[in-house]
Design an enzyme around this catalytic site. Structure first.
Site, short mmCIF file in Angstrom:
data_model
loop_
_atom_site.label_atom_id
_atom_site.label_comp_id
_atom_site.label_asym_id
_atom_site.label_seq_id
_atom_site.Cartn_x
_atom_site.Cartn_y
_atom_site.Cartn_z
N CYS A 83 9.60 1.38 3.27
CA CYS A 83 10.56 0.31 3.55
C CYS A 83 11.91 0.93 3.88
CB CYS A 83 10.73 -0.60 2.35
SG CYS A 83 9.22 -1.37 1.88
N PHE A 107 0.82 -1.22 0.00
CA PHE A 107 0.00 0.00 0.00
C PHE A 107 0.85 1.27 0.00
CE2 PHE A 107 0.95 -0.07 4.53
CZ PHE A 107 1.06 1.29 4.82
N GLY A 142 6.47 -6.31 0.54
CA GLY A 142 5.63 -6.37 1.73
C GLY A 142 6.44 -6.84 2.93
N GLU A 169 11.15 -7.83 -1.94
CA GLU A 169 11.52 -6.53 -1.38
C GLU A 169 10.75 -6.41 -0.08
OE1 GLU A 169 11.36 -3.01 -0.26
OE2 GLU A 169 10.39 -2.41 -2.14
N GLY A 180 -3.57 -13.44 -4.09
CA GLY A 180 -2.12 -13.50 -3.91
C GLY A 180 -1.62 -14.95 -3.92
C1 UN1 Z 1 9.22 1.24 -0.46
O1 UN1 Z 1 9.08 1.77 0.61
O2 UN1 Z 1 8.77 0.08 -0.68
O3 UN1 Z 1 13.49 4.97 -1.72
C2 UN1 Z 1 9.84 1.87 -1.64
C3 UN1 Z 1 12.37 5.37 -1.41
C4 UN1 Z 1 11.30 5.33 -2.47
C5 UN1 Z 1 10.80 3.93 -2.63
C6 UN1 Z 1 10.44 3.21 -1.36
N1 UN1 Z 1 11.85 5.80 -3.70
O4 UN1 Z 1 12.11 5.81 -0.30
#
Ligand code: UN1
Length: 513
Positions: free
Chosen positions: A302, A166, A246, A268, A230
């Protein structure tokens, strides 16, 4: 006061969205169906934005078959031509950037600029893919045999499955899809059920271009819940590659289903990213870099900075200034100018935030800033960005909590800084703030950061699309977007050709018939 309802009505009208939206696209939009439809609520104020229908088993099959058919045609199109089609997608996204960015803000609560940035990330990766269309290359290798040529080609894989999260509801889809399509694949997208409206809005723009250009439907969309759609996708033998973004927990499950059938996965997963602030740092850059990393997207990236290790020589000063900076941050409606921190995605995220803080305090942590819900809005999803002074052995600091919580550590030498930095299961992004060349190079050496992404004097968050994105350890090892990540969406074929008049064998073997 920004009126959500007015913005919603205007944006919906211009993008052709309605109260009830079809959630399945396979060259055509499937009719909306009530059954199990997802109700989309805005985390900004809890209001209902509309509904999105989900894929049934039959519509999943139909979409998959259409992608299979499209692959036969699309994989024959020359790379540069495929790249030019992706360029048209980026052009169309540029035209609708503002509207699409607003949908992202409405659905997942990103600030205005971050919503726009999300769409810009798609546009950028599209233009990058356009160039890549002319750069799908393999090596020619010196053959040990006379009259022989040894080389490799990278061929498309087939249907690539993309399960997105999300927090980057469209950008991460495009990192995978635009690259995969450029190398000749077709793509099945299963977005997060917390971001289904964005997927419909984006696919609306993409689908229009495909239809106008008379291109087979290389992109399919199946909305649904992870446990249903999924799982179907992860177990599907006809999908040779699944890219999943996720949590570590779900990633482990997906990965085992994919590897069970010898499929490939790009994972990822979570990050628990640390910034080291040396006594030789430029203090202003460090404060901004850590603040942005920890608070942007309400700590729901992330790549968010979750831990900061500060040299004891500047610790007191840095702590004081960071706490001051946190006090000034405007929290509230993300569509309002000047707001830096919007809401968390839902009530569960708020509970996780509270639980993490409570656990941290129990384990000996001290709350220096924030620590509780914020009164903005009327849905209760707003929280205060939080700084917790932490000790090295606190177990909670080894977990990823998807919220703006920053653990602050003190270190007394580079070795200790690296122990703190690398002492977690995850390995996505990292940062060091320093002006010292020696420290910096150690951080970037095999004795330094154990992550997939390392930054010097800039934040753990906010990576550019031109580099390969992904991480090590529990983050899952995948790489997406730039550099040579495209290779993961292909199958490599190693070719040996004999143009001579004899049949010499490799390794000096003879076989005289
Ligand atoms: C993510 O949080 O899954 O580097 C991707 C970053 C963004 C992408 C994050 N360009 O913070």
């Amino acid at each position: 006061m920004v009126e959500i309802e007015k913005i919603k009505r205007d944006t919906f009208e211009k993008l052709g969205l309605s109260e009830n939206n079809p959630g399945v696209y396979n060259g055509k939009w499937e009719n909306f169906s009530e059954k199990d439809a997802i109700t989309v609520k805005s985390p900004i104020d809890g209001s209902t934005l509309g509904r999105v229908s989900v894929a049934s088993k039959e519509s999943y099959e139909k979409t998959l078959n259409s992608l299979k058919k499209a692959f036969a045609e699309w994989s024959d199109v020359p790379g540069p031509k495929r790249g030019m089609l992706i360029k048209k997608l980026s052009d169309a996204l540029s035209e609708k950037k503002e509207l699409l960015g607003r949908i992202v803000s409405l659905e997942v609560g990103k600030t205005n600029v971050e919503g726009q940035g999300e769409i810009q990330e798609m546009i950028d990766v599209g233009y990058y893919a356009t160039g890549l269309g002319r750069q799908i290359y393999g090596n020619t290798i010196a053959s040990e045999r006379p009259g022989h040529v040894l080389y490799e080609k990278f061929l498309p894989l087939g249907i690539v499955g993309v399960i997105s999260a999300f927090n980057f509801p469209s950008a991460v889809w495009s990192w995978n899809s635009f690259i995969a399509a450029t190398v000749g694949d077709t793509v099945l997208w299963k977005p997060s059920s917390k971001a289904s409206l964005t997927s419909v809005a984006v696919m609306g723009v993409i689908g229009d271009v495909l239809e106008k250009e008379g291109v087979p439907n290389i992109f399919g969309l199946v909305n649904g819940r992870g446990g249903v759609i999924g799982e179907l996708l992860a177990k599907d033998q006809r999908i040779p590659l699944v890219s999943f973004t996720g949590s570590v927990k779900t990633g482990r499950h997906i990965s085992s289903m994919v590897s069970e059938r010898f499929g490939r996965a790009i994972l990822e997963l979570g990050g628990n990213n640390c910034a080291i602030v040396s006594e030789k740092a430029d203090m202003n850059i460090a404060l901004k870099g850590v603040g942005f990393g920890a608070m942007a997207t309400a700590g729901q990236r992330c790549t968010s900075t979750r831990r900061v290790a500060v040299s004891e020589k500047i610790y007191e000063d840095f702590r004081k200034r960071l706490v001051e900076a946190y006090k000034k941050v405007k929290i509230g409606n993300p569509l309002e100018n000047g707001v830096l921190v919007g809401p968390l995605i839902d009530s569960e995220a708020v509970l996780n935030y509270e639980k993490a803080i409570e656990t941290a305090v129990k384990q000996g942590g001290k709350v220096l800033a924030g620590g509780k819900r914020h009164s903005a809005g009327n849905n209760g999803y707003y929280v205060e960005p939080t700084i917790i002074e932490a000790k090295k052995d606190m177990e909670i600091t080894k977990e990823e909590t998807f919220a703006p919580i920053l653990y602050l550590f003190r270190y007394s030498g580079l070795q200790e800084a690296m122990e703190i930095h690398n002492g977690v299961p995850q390995g996505l992004s990292s940062a060091m703030f320093t002006t010292d060349l020696r420290e910096e190079e150690i951080f970037l050496s095999s004795k330094g950061s154990d992550c997939g992404i390392a930054n010097i004097n800039t934040s753990t968050a906010g990576a550019e699309i031109g580099g390969a994105f992904g991480g090590e350890k529990d983050t899952g090892g995948g790489r997406e977007s730039g550099s040579d990540s495209w290779k993961a969406y292909t199958r490599r074929i190693t070719i040996t050709k004999n143009y001579g008049n004899e049949l010499p064998l490799s390794q000096g073997v003879t076989f005289d018939l």
